[in-house]
Design a protein around this motif. Structure first.
Motif, PDB file in Angstrom:
ATOM      1  N   GLN A  99       0.690  -1.234   0.017  1.00 29.09           N
ATOM      2  CA  GLN A  99       0.096   0.030  -0.091  1.00 29.09           C
ATOM      3  C   GLN A  99       0.847   1.256   0.177  1.00 29.09           C
ATOM      4  O   GLN A  99       0.763   2.124  -0.856  1.00 29.09           O
ATOM      5  CB  GLN A  99      -0.930   0.077   1.279  1.00 29.09           C
ATOM      6  CG  GLN A  99      -1.856   1.291   1.313  1.00 29.09           C
ATOM      7  CD  GLN A  99      -3.000   1.033   2.368  1.00 29.09           C
ATOM      8  OE1 GLN A  99      -3.208  -0.111   2.740  1.00 29.09           O
ATOM      9  NE2 GLN A  99      -3.587   2.332   2.695  1.00 29.09           N
ATOM     10  N   ILE A 100       2.022   1.308   0.926  1.00 31.27           N
ATOM     11  CA  ILE A 100       2.531   2.373   0.880  1.00 31.27           C
ATOM     12  C   ILE A 100       3.584   2.595  -0.472  1.00 31.27           C
ATOM     13  O   ILE A 100       3.574   3.869  -0.732  1.00 31.27           O
ATOM     14  CB  ILE A 100       3.571   2.606   2.265  1.00 31.27           C
ATOM     15  CG1 ILE A 100       2.921   2.433   3.494  1.00 31.27           C
ATOM     16  CG2 ILE A 100       4.359   3.783   2.104  1.00 31.27           C
ATOM     17  CD1 ILE A 100       3.616   2.072   4.645  1.00 31.27           C
ATOM     18  N   SER A 101       3.942   1.760  -0.881  1.00 27.96           N
ATOM     19  CA  SER A 101       4.799   1.928  -2.106  1.00 27.96           C
ATOM     20  C   SER A 101       3.893   2.257  -3.271  1.00 27.96           C
ATOM     21  O   SER A 101       4.298   3.025  -4.297  1.00 27.96           O
ATOM     22  CB  SER A 101       5.731   0.638  -2.401  1.00 27.96           C
ATOM     23  OG  SER A 101       4.966  -0.612  -2.629  1.00 27.96           O
ATOM     24  N   GLN A 102       2.797   1.718  -3.313  1.00 28.33           N
ATOM     25  CA  GLN A 102       1.998   2.130  -4.395  1.00 28.33           C
ATOM     26  C   GLN A 102       1.500   3.430  -4.092  1.00 28.33           C
ATOM     27  O   GLN A 102       1.494   4.146  -5.288  1.00 28.33           O
ATOM     28  CB  GLN A 102       0.519   1.241  -4.265  1.00 28.33           C
ATOM     29  CG  GLN A 102       0.585  -0.070  -4.981  1.00 28.33           C
ATOM     30  CD  GLN A 102      -0.591  -0.975  -4.881  1.00 28.33           C
ATOM     31  OE1 GLN A 102      -1.792  -0.398  -4.523  1.00 28.33           O
ATOM     32  NE2 GLN A 102      -0.661  -2.106  -5.134  1.00 28.33           N
ATOM     33  N   HIS A 103       1.446   3.881  -2.833  1.00 28.32           N
ATOM     34  CA  HIS A 103       0.987   5.303  -2.886  1.00 28.32           C
ATOM     35  C   HIS A 103       2.242   6.442  -3.272  1.00 28.32           C
ATOM     36  O   HIS A 103       1.919   7.254  -3.705  1.00 28.32           O
ATOM     37  CB  HIS A 103       0.370   5.340  -1.336  1.00 28.32           C
ATOM     38  CG  HIS A 103       0.173   6.493  -0.883  1.00 28.32           C
ATOM     39  ND1 HIS A 103      -0.525   6.968   0.067  1.00 28.32           N
ATOM     40  CD2 HIS A 103      -0.049   8.087  -1.458  1.00 28.32           C
ATOM     41  CE1 HIS A 103      -1.099   8.073   0.344  1.00 28.32           C
ATOM     42  NE2 HIS A 103      -0.498   8.789  -0.783  1.00 28.32           N
ATOM     43  N   GLU A 139       9.554  -1.475 -14.045  1.00 28.50           N
ATOM     44  CA  GLU A 139       9.486  -2.725 -14.907  1.00 28.50           C
ATOM     45  C   GLU A 139       8.175  -3.028 -14.749  1.00 28.50           C
ATOM     46  O   GLU A 139       7.568  -3.987 -15.391  1.00 28.50           O
ATOM     47  CB  GLU A 139      10.296  -3.844 -14.091  1.00 28.50           C
ATOM     48  CG  GLU A 139      11.959  -3.439 -14.150  1.00 28.50           C
ATOM     49  CD  GLU A 139      12.570  -4.492 -13.298  1.00 28.50           C
ATOM     50  OE1 GLU A 139      11.998  -5.380 -12.630  1.00 28.50           O
ATOM     51  OE2 GLU A 139      14.013  -4.416 -13.470  1.00 28.50           O
ATOM     52  N   GLY A 140       7.271  -2.133 -14.535  1.00 25.56           N
ATOM     53  CA  GLY A 140       5.905  -2.359 -14.669  1.00 25.56           C
ATOM     54  C   GLY A 140       5.387  -3.543 -13.710  1.00 25.56           C
ATOM     55  O   GLY A 140       4.216  -4.049 -13.813  1.00 25.56           O
ATOM     56  N   ARG A 141       5.917  -3.768 -12.724  1.00 29.08           N
ATOM     57  CA  ARG A 141       5.703  -4.920 -11.679  1.00 29.08           C
ATOM     58  C   ARG A 141       4.769  -3.971 -10.474  1.00 29.08           C
ATOM     59  O   ARG A 141       4.285  -4.863  -9.523  1.00 29.08           O
ATOM     60  CB  ARG A 141       6.781  -5.717 -11.104  1.00 29.08           C
ATOM     61  CG  ARG A 141       7.599  -6.382 -12.051  1.00 29.08           C
ATOM     62  CD  ARG A 141       8.633  -7.289 -11.433  1.00 29.08           C
ATOM     63  NE  ARG A 141       9.674  -6.460 -11.201  1.00 29.08           N
ATOM     64  CZ  ARG A 141      10.560  -6.620 -10.085  1.00 29.08           C
ATOM     65  NH1 ARG A 141       9.818  -7.069  -9.033  1.00 29.08           N
ATOM     66  NH2 ARG A 141      11.557  -5.754  -9.856  1.00 29.08           N
ATOM     67  N   ALA A 142       4.866  -2.666 -10.414  1.00 26.39           N
ATOM     68  CA  ALA A 142       4.096  -2.281  -9.111  1.00 26.39           C
ATOM     69  C   ALA A 142       3.009  -1.261  -9.791  1.00 26.39           C
ATOM     70  O   ALA A 142       3.014  -0.908 -10.817  1.00 26.39           O
ATOM     71  CB  ALA A 142       4.902  -1.487  -8.506  1.00 26.39           C
ATOM     72  N   ARG A 143       1.939  -1.304  -8.905  1.00 32.14           N
ATOM     73  CA  ARG A 143       0.637  -0.525  -9.413  1.00 32.14           C
ATOM     74  C   ARG A 143       0.877   0.993  -8.821  1.00 32.14           C
ATOM     75  O   ARG A 143       1.749   1.181  -7.782  1.00 32.14           O
ATOM     76  CB  ARG A 143      -0.453  -1.086  -8.638  1.00 32.14           C
ATOM     77  CG  ARG A 143      -0.721  -2.261  -9.595  1.00 32.14           C
ATOM     78  CD  ARG A 143      -2.223  -2.631  -9.312  1.00 32.14           C
ATOM     79  NE  ARG A 143      -2.546  -3.950 -10.187  1.00 32.14           N
ATOM     80  CZ  ARG A 143      -3.691  -4.646 -10.026  1.00 32.14           C
ATOM     81  NH1 ARG A 143      -4.386  -4.714  -8.737  1.00 32.14           N
ATOM     82  NH2 ARG A 143      -3.955  -5.512 -11.025  1.00 32.14           N
ATOM     83  N   TYR A 144       0.080   1.851  -9.247  1.00 34.86           N
ATOM     84  CA  TYR A 144       0.254   3.065  -8.908  1.00 34.86           C
ATOM     85  C   TYR A 144      -1.607   3.696  -9.372  1.00 34.86           C
ATOM     86  O   TYR A 144      -1.963   2.852 -10.017  1.00 34.86           O
ATOM     87  CB  TYR A 144       0.971   4.220  -9.607  1.00 34.86           C
ATOM     88  CG  TYR A 144       1.371   4.116 -11.176  1.00 34.86           C
ATOM     89  CD1 TYR A 144       1.959   3.197 -11.688  1.00 34.86           C
ATOM     90  CD2 TYR A 144       0.147   4.967 -11.760  1.00 34.86           C
ATOM     91  CE1 TYR A 144       2.054   3.431 -13.020  1.00 34.86           C
ATOM     92  CE2 TYR A 144       0.273   4.994 -13.062  1.00 34.86           C
ATOM     93  CZ  TYR A 144       0.985   4.185 -13.856  1.00 34.86           C
ATOM     94  OH  TYR A 144       1.077   4.133 -15.085  1.00 34.86           O
ATOM     95  N   SER A 145      -1.847   4.621  -8.559  1.00 34.32           N
ATOM     96  CA  SER A 145      -3.275   4.972  -8.946  1.00 34.32           C
ATOM     97  C   SER A 145      -3.450   5.105 -10.602  1.00 34.32           C
ATOM     98  O   SER A 145      -2.791   5.984 -11.038  1.00 34.32           O
ATOM     99  CB  SER A 145      -3.540   6.410  -8.338  1.00 34.32           C
ATOM    100  OG  SER A 145      -4.879   6.781  -8.566  1.00 34.32           O
ATOM    101  N   SER A 146      -4.417   4.580 -10.900  1.00 33.91           N
ATOM    102  CA  SER A 146      -4.911   4.464 -12.421  1.00 33.91           C
ATOM    103  C   SER A 146      -5.146   5.970 -13.015  1.00 33.91           C
ATOM    104  O   SER A 146      -5.161   5.983 -14.107  1.00 33.91           O
ATOM    105  CB  SER A 146      -5.843   3.340 -12.582  1.00 33.91           C
ATOM    106  OG  SER A 146      -6.796   3.442 -11.999  1.00 33.91           O
TER     107      SER A 146
END
Lengths: 335, 295
Positions: A54-58, A119-126
Motif C-alpha cells: 500500500q505505501i509503495s503504491q501510494h 519494470e511495470g511490476r508495481a501499481r500506482y493510482s490508475s
C-alpha cells in the motif's frame, strides 16, 4: 522416498515460536487499543506485506502523478499559476519521498521499489493514466483528484502503522491546499470567457468518473478491505468514502457553476445518501490493467529519467566512496 | 480567497480531522501584485530603472523556464525537488522585478512575460542556453548563481528601495543555489570517469556565455552612478573568484584554446541565440490563445 527434513517442515504449517506468540499477543493488544505499531515492534508478515504494497503504491502514485501536471508547467498562463503549479508538483515529489522512507522502515529499499515501478511490476493510482490535454485539467485534477485523495487519505492519518500515519498528516495538509488551488483555477475559468468556461466543464466531464473510481471497487467486490479494516489501516469502506466525496462535491459544483456529468445524481432523503448512476467498472479494470490512455507514456518517462540519471547517481556514490577512503587514510596516517 | 469560495470549501474540511492552516502563497513572493512584498508597492519605476529591472527579471524568468523542464526528469527524486525549488525561487525574483519594471508603462508582470516578442527580451544569453545533460545544467547553475550572488549582494545596497528589497531577499536564496551547484560540480568532477568527462564538457558548453554578464553599457553606467544599479564589470572579480574556488577543489580548469571563445552577447539589446524563440513560444502559447482572459 521420504522428503528431506527441510522440505517436510516447509510443507507443514510452521509452529509459532514463543517469541512469535508473545509478539502476536503484543501486536493484537496494540491494535485492540487503537495504538500505533512502530518499525521495531513485532508484526505479522502479512501486515508488513500489506503495508509495503500500500505505501509503495501510494509513493509511486505521487511520483507518476507529477507527470500529468508537469505537462503544463512550461505553458501555465500566468506567472502566479506557474509558481503555484511548480510548487504543487514539487510537493508531490516530497510526498513520494516521505512515503518511500515510510516503506523503507518495513525493510524494502527505495532502489527495489523504483525497479518494481519502472519494470511495470508495481501499481500506482490508475487516475494518472489519463492525459491532460488542457489547462483546465490542472483545475479538475486539483479539485476532483486531490479531493478524492483527501477523502481517502485523511483517515490514513490514523493508520495503525506509525511512520505511515505520520507521513499522511503532513501530506494531507498539503493536499488540502492543492485542492483549494484546483478549485480556484476552475472558479477563475468559470468566471472567464466562454472558451474558458467550456474548457472547465469539459475537464470536469472527463475527470469526474475517474475520480469516483479512485475509491476502488464497491464494498462487496473489494478483496483486501476487510483485513485492512481489522488491522486499523483502513477506517472506512470504499463506498462510504465515495458517498462522502460526492456529498462534498455537490455544493462546490454549485458555487463553481459546473455540472457534474451524472443525470441520476440526486439526494435520497430516505437513504440519507446520494443516488448515482452505475460506475463503468470495465473502464476501471482496463485502466487498472495498464491499458489506460497514458499508461505506457507515464512509465516510459519514469524509466527514461531513471536510466538517463544512472551516471549521476553512480558519480555521487563513487565520490562518497572516495571521500570515505580519503577520510580513512587520513585517520590511518594520524594513528 | 473570496468569501464564497471559502464557504464552498468548508464541507471539504468537515471530512478532515487534520487542521489546515491558511496558506497564502502570494504573500511569500516578494513585491508581487497586491501581496505585501518588500518596498512600497505603489512605487513607480523611472524608465531607465524599469529597463534595468526588466533585464534582471528576464534573466531569472528564462532560467526558471529552463529548470522547470527538469521536473519529472531529474536523476534523483531529491533533484526533482531541488531544481524545482530553485526554479520557484527564480520565478519569485522574476515576478518582483517584472512587476516593478511594468509600473513604468502600466503593464503587469504577465503583460511583460506573455506579450513581448523575442527582440523585446533583455536576458543575457547564458540563461536561455538549453539544459543539456545534468552536468551542463549544473555548469550553467554554477556560473549563474556565482554571478547572482555577487549581483544581489551589491543590489541590496541600491538607492532604489524596491531593487534593494529584491536583492536582500534574493541573495539568501541564490546562496543556496550556489552551494547546490558547487556540491554537484565536486561530485561530478570527482565521481566516475564518465561524470568527469561530462562535467568538463558542460563547463565548456556554457563558458562562452560568462563574459556577457559583466558587460557595462551606457544605461547601466548612468544608473550605477546614482547608486541604483550595480555596474556589471564590478561583479567580475567576485564571481570569477567563487567559480575558481570550486574549480580548484574539483580539479577543473577554465576552458582554454578553442573552447575558451567568448560569445558576442547582445541579450541586453534584444539580440538572442536560436534558443530563446522556442522557449518563448512554449511559455506564451496558452496566454496568447486567450487574449484578455484572466487566469
Amino acid at each position: 522416498m521420504t522428503a528431506p527434513a527441510e522440505l517436510r517442515r516447509a510443507s507443514e504449517p510452521a509452529q509459532p515460536t514463543a517469541d512469535e506468540l508473545a509478539g502476536q499477543a503484543a501486536f493484537d493488544e496494540l491494535i485492540a487499543a487503537d495504538s500505533r505499531i512502530e518499525p521495531r515492534d513485532w508484526m505479522p508478515e502479512a501486515y508488513r506485506k500489506t503495508l509495503i504494497r500500500q505505501i509503495s503504491q501510494h509513493a509511486h502514485s505521487e511520483i507518476i502523478g507529477m507527470q500529468p501536471e508537469s505537462n503544463w508547467i512550461s505553458r501555465a498562463p500566468s506567472l502566479k499559476r506557474k509558481a503555484i503549479l511548480m510548487a504543487k508538483v514539487q510537493d508531490e515529489a516530497g510526498h513520494g519521498l516521505y512515503l518511500y522512507s515510510a516503506a523503507q522502515t518495513l525493510g524494502i529499499g527505495r532502489e527495489e521499489m523504483m525497479r518494481q515501478l519502472i519494470e511495470g511490476r508495481a501499481r500506482y493510482s490508475s487516475i494518472f493514466n489519463y492525459p491532460t490535454p488542457t489547462w483546465a485539467d490542472m483545475g479538475a485534477i486539483g479539485w476532483l483528484v486531490d479531493g478524492a485523495a483527501i477523502c481517502n487519505q485523511v483517515p490514513l492519518c490514523r493508520a495503525s502503522y506509525g511512520p505511515y500515519g505520520r507521513a499522511m498528516v503532513r501530506i494531507c495538509k498539503e493536499e488540502s491546499f492543492h485542492q483549494r488551488q484546483g478549485f480556484e483555477i476552475l472558479l477563475e475559468l468559470m468566471q472567464g470567457t466562454e472558451a474558458q468556461r467550456e474548457m472547465a466543464q469539459d475537464a470536469v466531464n472527463r475527470w469526474y468518473w475517474p475520480s469516483l473510481m479512485m475509491f476502488g471497487p464497491p464494498d462487496d467486490e473489494s478483496p483486501n478491505s476487510a483485513q485492512s479494516m481489522a488491522w486499523n489501516i483502513k477506517r472506512f469502506s470504499n463506498d462510504e468514502l465515495r458517498q462522502r466525496f460526492v456529498g462534498m462535491l455537490v455544493p462546490q459544483a454549485e458555487v463553481l457553476g459546473v455540472t457534474l456529468p451524472d443525470p441520476e445524481l440526486a439526494w435520497n432523503e430516505e437513504r440519507q445518501a446520494y443516488d448515482m448512476s452505475e460506475i463503468d467498472w470495465t473502464e476501471f479494470h482496463e485502466v487498472l490493467a495498464g491499458r489506460g490512455p497514458a499508461n505506457a507514456e507515464r512509465l516510459r518517462r519514469r524509466r527514461e529519467a531513471h536510466e538517463a540519471g544512472a551516471w549521476v547517481r553512480e558519480a555521487a556514490a563513487e565520490y562518497a566512496r572516495k571521500q570515505a577512503d580519503r577520510a580513512a587514510e587520513l585517520a590511518g596516517a594520524v594513528a | 480567497m473570496t468569501p464564497a469560495q471559502d464557504g464552498a470549501l468548508r464541507p471539504a474540511q468537515g471530512t478532515a480531522d487534520v487542521s489546515v492552516e491558511r496558506l497564502a502563497l502570494a504573500e511569500e513572493l516578494a513585491g508581487t501584485g497586491s501581496a505585501s512584498g518588500p518596498g512600497d508597492d505603489a512605487r513607480i519605476a523611472p524608465p531607465e530603472t524599469a529597463e534595468y529591472a526588466l533585464r534582471l527579471g528576464d534573466d531569472a524568468l528564462v532560467l526558471a523556464q529552463r529548470l522547470g523542464d527538469w521536473i519529472t526528469r531529474a536523476p534523483e527524486l531529491e533533484e526533482d525537488v531541488a531544481l524545482g525549488n530553485i526554479a520557484l525561487d527564480l520565478i519569485g525574483h522574476a515576478r518582483s522585478l517584472l512587476h516593478y519594471a511594468g509600473t513604468a508603462t502600466g503593464r503587469s508582470e504577465d503583460d511583460l512575460a506573455y506579450w513581448r516578442d523575442e527582440p523585446e527580451w533583455r536576458n543575457a544569453w547564458l540563461f536561455e542556453q538549453p539544459n543539456g545533460d545534468f552536468a551542463c545544467t549544473i555548469a550553467r547553475q554554477l556560473l549563474a548563481s556565482c554571478y547572482w550572488f555577487e549581483l544581489y549582494t551589491a543590489l541590496s545596497a541600491s538607492t532604489d528601495p524596491t531593487l534593494a528589497a529584491v536583492g536582500a531577499k534574493a541573495v539568501k536564496e541564490v546562496d543556496y543555489h550556489r552551494d547546490h551547484a558547487a556540491q554537484w560540480t565536486l561530485r561530478l568532477a570527482g565521481g566516475t570517469e564518465e561524470s568527469r568527462r561530462r562535467m568538463i564538457q558542460g563547463v565548456a558548453d556554457v563558458w562562452p556565455y560568462l563574459d556577457e554578464l559583466f558587460e557595462d553599457d551606457e544605461l547601466v553606467t548612468r544608473l550605477a552612478a546614482d547608486g541604483v544599479a550595480v555596474l556589471p564589470s564590478s561583479l567580475r572579480a567576485g564571481a570569477e573568484a567563487a567559480i575558481a574556488q570550486v574549480f580548484a577543489e574539483a580539479e577543473l580548469e577554465p576552458p582554454a584554446g578553442r573552447t575558451a571563445f567568448t560569445a558576442s552577447g547582445g541579450g541586453r539589446q534584444g539580440k538572442h541565440t536560436e534558443q530563446l524563440g522556442p522557449l518563448l513560444a512554449e511559455l506564451q502559447v496558452l496566454a496568447r490563445q486567450h487574449p484578455g482572459a484572466s487566469w
